[in-house]
Write a protein that holds these residues in place. Structure first.
Motif, PDB file in Angstrom:
ATOM      1  N   LEU A  96     -18.248  29.836  50.039  1.00  0.00           N
ATOM      2  CA  LEU A  96     -18.615  30.040  48.629  1.00  0.00           C
ATOM      3  C   LEU A  96     -18.197  28.793  47.860  1.00  0.00           C
ATOM      4  CD1 LEU A  96     -17.379  33.726  48.229  1.00  0.00           C
ATOM      5  CD2 LEU A  96     -19.618  32.885  48.973  1.00  0.00           C
ATOM      6  N   ALA A  97     -19.164  27.955  47.545  1.00  0.00           N
ATOM      7  CA  ALA A  97     -18.822  26.680  46.896  1.00  0.00           C
ATOM      8  C   ALA A  97     -19.656  26.481  45.633  1.00  0.00           C
ATOM      9  CB  ALA A  97     -19.031  25.522  47.879  1.00  0.00           C
ATOM     10  N   GLY A  98     -19.943  27.590  44.950  1.00  0.00           N
ATOM     11  CA  GLY A  98     -20.762  27.474  43.744  1.00  0.00           C
ATOM     12  C   GLY A  98     -19.937  27.412  42.464  1.00  0.00           C
ATOM     13  N   GLY A  99     -18.615  27.511  42.602  1.00  0.00           N
ATOM     14  CA  GLY A  99     -17.752  27.570  41.411  1.00  0.00           C
ATOM     15  C   GLY A  99     -17.725  26.248  40.652  1.00  0.00           C
ATOM     16  N   MET A 100     -17.189  26.315  39.448  1.00  0.00           N
ATOM     17  CA  MET A 100     -17.196  25.148  38.560  1.00  0.00           C
ATOM     18  C   MET A 100     -15.918  24.319  38.695  1.00  0.00           C
ATOM     19  SD  MET A 100     -20.006  25.478  36.518  1.00  0.00           S
ATOM     20  CE  MET A 100     -19.796  25.186  34.779  1.00  0.00           C
ATOM     21  N   GLY A 101     -14.862  24.901  39.273  1.00  0.00           N
ATOM     22  CA  GLY A 101     -13.599  24.167  39.412  1.00  0.00           C
ATOM     23  C   GLY A 101     -13.056  23.693  38.074  1.00  0.00           C
ATOM     24  N   LYS A 110     -16.072  20.915  44.097  1.00  0.00           N
ATOM     25  CA  LYS A 110     -14.651  20.763  44.394  1.00  0.00           C
ATOM     26  C   LYS A 110     -14.437  20.158  45.789  1.00  0.00           C
ATOM     27  CE  LYS A 110     -11.519  24.056  42.699  1.00  0.00           C
ATOM     28  NZ  LYS A 110     -10.716  25.303  42.835  1.00  0.00           N
ATOM     29  N   MET A 147     -22.936  28.216  50.136  1.00  0.00           N
ATOM     30  CA  MET A 147     -23.502  28.587  48.833  1.00  0.00           C
ATOM     31  C   MET A 147     -23.087  27.555  47.777  1.00  0.00           C
ATOM     32  SD  MET A 147     -23.347  32.123  46.670  1.00  0.00           S
ATOM     33  CE  MET A 147     -21.764  32.017  45.845  1.00  0.00           C
ATOM     34  N   GLN A 178     -26.729  29.976  44.541  1.00  0.00           N
ATOM     35  CA  GLN A 178     -26.476  31.264  43.908  1.00  0.00           C
ATOM     36  C   GLN A 178     -27.242  31.346  42.593  1.00  0.00           C
ATOM     37  OE1 GLN A 178     -22.028  30.235  42.866  1.00  0.00           O
ATOM     38  NE2 GLN A 178     -22.664  31.928  41.557  1.00  0.00           N
ATOM     39  N   PRO A 202     -22.744  29.746  36.773  1.00  0.00           N
ATOM     40  CA  PRO A 202     -22.899  30.466  38.046  1.00  0.00           C
ATOM     41  C   PRO A 202     -22.424  31.920  37.891  1.00  0.00           C
ATOM     42  CG  PRO A 202     -21.852  28.322  38.380  1.00  0.00           C
ATOM     43  CD  PRO A 202     -21.941  28.522  36.909  1.00  0.00           C
ATOM     44  N   ASN A 203     -23.139  32.849  38.540  1.00  0.00           N
ATOM     45  CA  ASN A 203     -22.888  34.280  38.266  1.00  0.00           C
ATOM     46  C   ASN A 203     -21.722  34.871  39.058  1.00  0.00           C
ATOM     47  OD1 ASN A 203     -24.071  34.379  40.783  1.00  0.00           O
ATOM     48  ND2 ASN A 203     -25.443  36.078  40.325  1.00  0.00           N
ATOM     49  N   GLY A 204     -20.773  34.025  39.430  1.00  0.00           N
ATOM     50  CA  GLY A 204     -19.584  34.512  40.131  1.00  0.00           C
ATOM     51  C   GLY A 204     -19.790  34.500  41.636  1.00  0.00           C
ATOM     52  N   ASN A 205     -18.710  34.829  42.365  1.00  0.00           N
ATOM     53  CA  ASN A 205     -18.827  34.746  43.827  1.00  0.00           C
ATOM     54  C   ASN A 205     -19.217  36.079  44.469  1.00  0.00           C
ATOM     55  OD1 ASN A 205     -16.419  36.165  43.765  1.00  0.00           O
ATOM     56  ND2 ASN A 205     -15.150  34.355  44.130  1.00  0.00           N
ATOM     57  N   VAL A 234     -13.782  27.677  48.815  1.00  0.00           N
ATOM     58  CA  VAL A 234     -13.810  26.245  49.113  1.00  0.00           C
ATOM     59  C   VAL A 234     -12.415  25.627  49.045  1.00  0.00           C
ATOM     60  CG1 VAL A 234     -14.247  25.461  46.713  1.00  0.00           C
ATOM     61  CG2 VAL A 234     -15.108  24.115  48.604  1.00  0.00           C
ATOM     62  N   LEU A 311      -9.156  35.438  49.587  1.00  0.00           N
ATOM     63  CA  LEU A 311     -10.589  35.150  49.678  1.00  0.00           C
ATOM     64  C   LEU A 311     -10.983  34.593  51.046  1.00  0.00           C
ATOM     65  CD1 LEU A 311     -12.858  33.701  46.816  1.00  0.00           C
ATOM     66  CD2 LEU A 311     -13.562  34.470  49.079  1.00  0.00           C
ATOM     67  N   LYS A 386      -6.292  24.844  42.961  1.00  0.00           N
ATOM     68  CA  LYS A 386      -6.933  25.448  41.791  1.00  0.00           C
ATOM     69  C   LYS A 386      -6.721  24.610  40.535  1.00  0.00           C
ATOM     70  CE  LYS A 386      -8.013  29.609  43.583  1.00  0.00           C
ATOM     71  NZ  LYS A 386      -9.420  29.978  43.807  1.00  0.00           N
TER      72      LYS A 386
HETATM   73  P1  UTP Z   1     -12.478  30.528  41.571  1.00  0.00           P
HETATM   74  O1  UTP Z   1     -12.305  31.883  41.048  1.00  0.00           O
HETATM   75  O2  UTP Z   1     -11.251  29.773  41.899  1.00  0.00           O
HETATM   76  O3  UTP Z   1     -13.367  29.724  40.544  1.00  0.00           O
HETATM   77  O4  UTP Z   1     -13.429  30.610  42.809  1.00  0.00           O
HETATM   78  P2  UTP Z   1     -13.782  28.192  40.475  1.00  0.00           P
HETATM   79  O5  UTP Z   1     -15.076  28.157  39.739  1.00  0.00           O
HETATM   80  O6  UTP Z   1     -13.749  27.515  41.810  1.00  0.00           O
HETATM   81  O7  UTP Z   1     -12.637  27.523  39.604  1.00  0.00           O
HETATM   82  P3  UTP Z   1     -12.325  27.696  38.051  1.00  0.00           P
HETATM   83  O8  UTP Z   1     -12.000  29.150  37.855  1.00  0.00           O
HETATM   84  O9  UTP Z   1     -13.551  27.243  37.296  1.00  0.00           O
HETATM   85  O10 UTP Z   1     -11.152  26.785  37.855  1.00  0.00           O
HETATM   86  C1  UTP Z   1     -13.037  31.101  44.065  1.00  0.00           C
HETATM   87  C2  UTP Z   1     -14.133  30.725  45.041  1.00  0.00           C
HETATM   88  O11 UTP Z   1     -15.368  31.308  44.649  1.00  0.00           O
HETATM   89  C3  UTP Z   1     -16.361  30.299  44.509  1.00  0.00           C
HETATM   90  C4  UTP Z   1     -15.586  29.017  44.240  1.00  0.00           C
HETATM   91  O12 UTP Z   1     -16.374  27.890  44.560  1.00  0.00           O
HETATM   92  C5  UTP Z   1     -14.380  29.219  45.127  1.00  0.00           C
HETATM   93  O13 UTP Z   1     -14.691  28.912  46.464  1.00  0.00           O
HETATM   94  N1  UTP Z   1     -17.258  30.644  43.411  1.00  0.00           N
HETATM   95  C6  UTP Z   1     -16.755  30.976  42.191  1.00  0.00           C
HETATM   96  C7  UTP Z   1     -18.600  30.595  43.626  1.00  0.00           C
HETATM   97  O14 UTP Z   1     -19.076  30.255  44.728  1.00  0.00           O
HETATM   98  N2  UTP Z   1     -19.439  30.893  42.578  1.00  0.00           N
HETATM   99  C8  UTP Z   1     -18.974  31.243  41.374  1.00  0.00           C
HETATM  100  O15 UTP Z   1     -19.799  31.516  40.465  1.00  0.00           O
HETATM  101  C9  UTP Z   1     -17.593  31.285  41.171  1.00  0.00           C
END
Ligand code: UTP
Length: 408
Positions: A96-101, A110, A147, A178, A202-205, A234, A311, A386
């Motif tokens: 799951l690598a769609g987060g914004m970090g 990230k 992702m 995603q 992004p709509n969350g993991n 990730v 996770l 994080k």
């Molecule tokens: P986090 O909850 O740590 O969020 O995601 P994030 O986006 O990486 O970091 P912040 O909160 O913006 O600082 C946990 C995992 O879920 C993935 C992230 O890439 C990470 O591997 N994720 C999170 C998604 O793939 N999509 C999302 O929309 C949110």
């Protein structure tokens, strides 16, 4: 999607205002907005409207975890079973690598962050190293789905191609994107980021399985007879991916899923813990824990809610299919969302002015018929990145990697 189709779809959810500046856009701008309307996941909006009435948690009770002594006693047998499922190709990995970090201050993916000291060591590289180790133990590669999101897709693919997937066979690596969710203002209506662009994130993991199916990868799951997916984040640079001992333990338990867990470092550690909710395995977030739950003890006198999720889950695919159509709860984060006002002037807020909507993977656990909490040694398997500094930062992850004999 045509203008008329977009108008009808938006009217059905009371969001026609997103087209209010359509006539002022260039031809390309109009096309881009229509494409964005088609691709955005608006299904969470009714859940936003109902958020005040959201049901609370069910009855919470402790869940027994498979702990280290039991795992050690059966390690060989679990490992053999796990390796045999990897050898037969029954297990694949999902990153799951769609987060914004945001907390780390990432502008792109990230995974491209270099945490090396004397030579480059990328976060993605650490993940591929773990995958390669278990693929080597099994004697064959396994499929690896990644992702991404609209915000980091191109850069992720480009980076991994440039690094030749760190030696992993390219034909086993599959990317999918995603969904994006709209951001809403305080009045509950979707915000525009620019006259021709909806504010989305992004709509969350939690939507990963639906997005994987939408991308057409069911074909690979079926053709290759994959029945388990190891899903992970990730940012944990010490995690084991498709760890045969974990696979073997979950498969032989008969549970539909498994979750790697760590013993909490202290009573108030900010980590979601595994529990039973109305008799079913579930995860309760640290901010939902009452004083009573935090102080509860089990029969041995240990804290009753002592195992935090990291996770790293294993899911059985037939069970995932059964829940793919059922909706997960939506989580709302109050955030500063850049947008335009009614006159089209840009607003760059310092304070929260809207809401981002997300689904969480941990909510999937409750929907599945069973979950095995599987204890791992924190210092050996949990080094999340994080934040920029302090706890769970690059510095703490580096220290743990070095402690585990990794050369940076
Ligand atoms: P986090 O909850 O740590 O969020 O995601 P994030 O986006 O990486 O970091 P912040 O909160 O913006 O600082 C946990 C995992 O879920 C993935 C992230 O890439 C990470 O591997 N994720 C999170 C998604 O793939 N999509 C999302 O929309 C949110």
């Amino acid at each position: 999607m045509t203008y008329e189709e977009a108008k009808t779809a938006l009217a059905a959810i009371g969001e026609e205002q997103l087209l209010s500046r359509f006539d002022t856009l260039s031809c390309d701008g109009q096309k881009a907005l229509l494409r964005q309307i088609e691709e955005t996941d608006f299904s969470c909006l009714p859940l936003f409207a109902a958020r005040g009435r959201a049901a609370g948690r069910g009855a919470i009770a402790p869940i027994p975890a498979m702990q280290l002594p039991e795992i050690e006693a059966h390690a060989e047998e679990f490992r053999e079973q796990g390796l045999s499922s990897l050898r037969s190709g029954a297990c694949a990995a999902v990153l799951l690598a769609g987060g914004m970090g945001t907390r780390l201050g990432c502008s792109g993916p990230k995974g491209v962050v270099d945490i090396g000291l004397t030579h480059p060591v990328y976060i993605f590289q650490r993940l591929f190293e773990s995958i390669a180790e278990n693929a080597q133990a099994a004697g064959r590669p396994f499929h690896f789905f990644i992702m991404t999101s609209e915000k980091n897709d191109e850069e992720t693919r480009g980076f991994l191609r440039k690094h030749r997937f760190f030696g992993y066979p390219e034909e086993y690596v599959h990317f999918f994107r995603q969904e994006m969710a709209p951001a809403v203002g305080e009045d509950g209506h979707v915000l525009l980021e620019a006259p021709g662009r909806i504010a989305t994130s992004p709509n969350g993991n939690g939507g990963w399985f639906v997005s994987l199916l939408k991308a057409g990868f069911d074909r690979i799951l079926q053709d290759e007879q994959i029945s388990w997916l190891n899903v992970f984040s990730v940012d944990n640079v010490l995690q084991k991916i498709c760890d045969p001992v974990f696979l073997g333990a979950v498969i032989s338990s008969g549970c539909a899923s498994g979750s790697k867990v760590i013993r909490k470092a202290n009573r108030d550690e900010r980590v979601g813990v595994m529990c039973l909710e109305d008799g079913k395995p579930s995860v309760i977030e640290y901010y939902e824990m009452s004083e009573e739950l935090l102080d509860a003890k089990d029969a041995q006198g240990d804290p009753a809610y002592n195992f935090g999720v990291i996770l790293n889950y294993l899911f059985r695919i037939p069970d995932l299919r059964k829940i793919a159509d059922s909706s997960l709860p939506v989580h709302f984060a109050h955030k500063a969302v850049p947008c335009i006002d009614g006159e089209g002037k840009p607003i760059r807020p310092e304070e929260p002015n809207g809401w981002k909507l997300e689904y969480f993977i941990l909510d999937m656990v409750k929907q599945l018929p069973g979950c095995l909490p599987f204890e791992v040694v924190r210092e050996k398997e949990f080094a999340p990145i994080k934040a920029k500094e302090g706890a769970d930062s690059i510095d703490t992850a580096r220290a743990l990697l070095v402690k585990n004999g990794y050369r940076l």
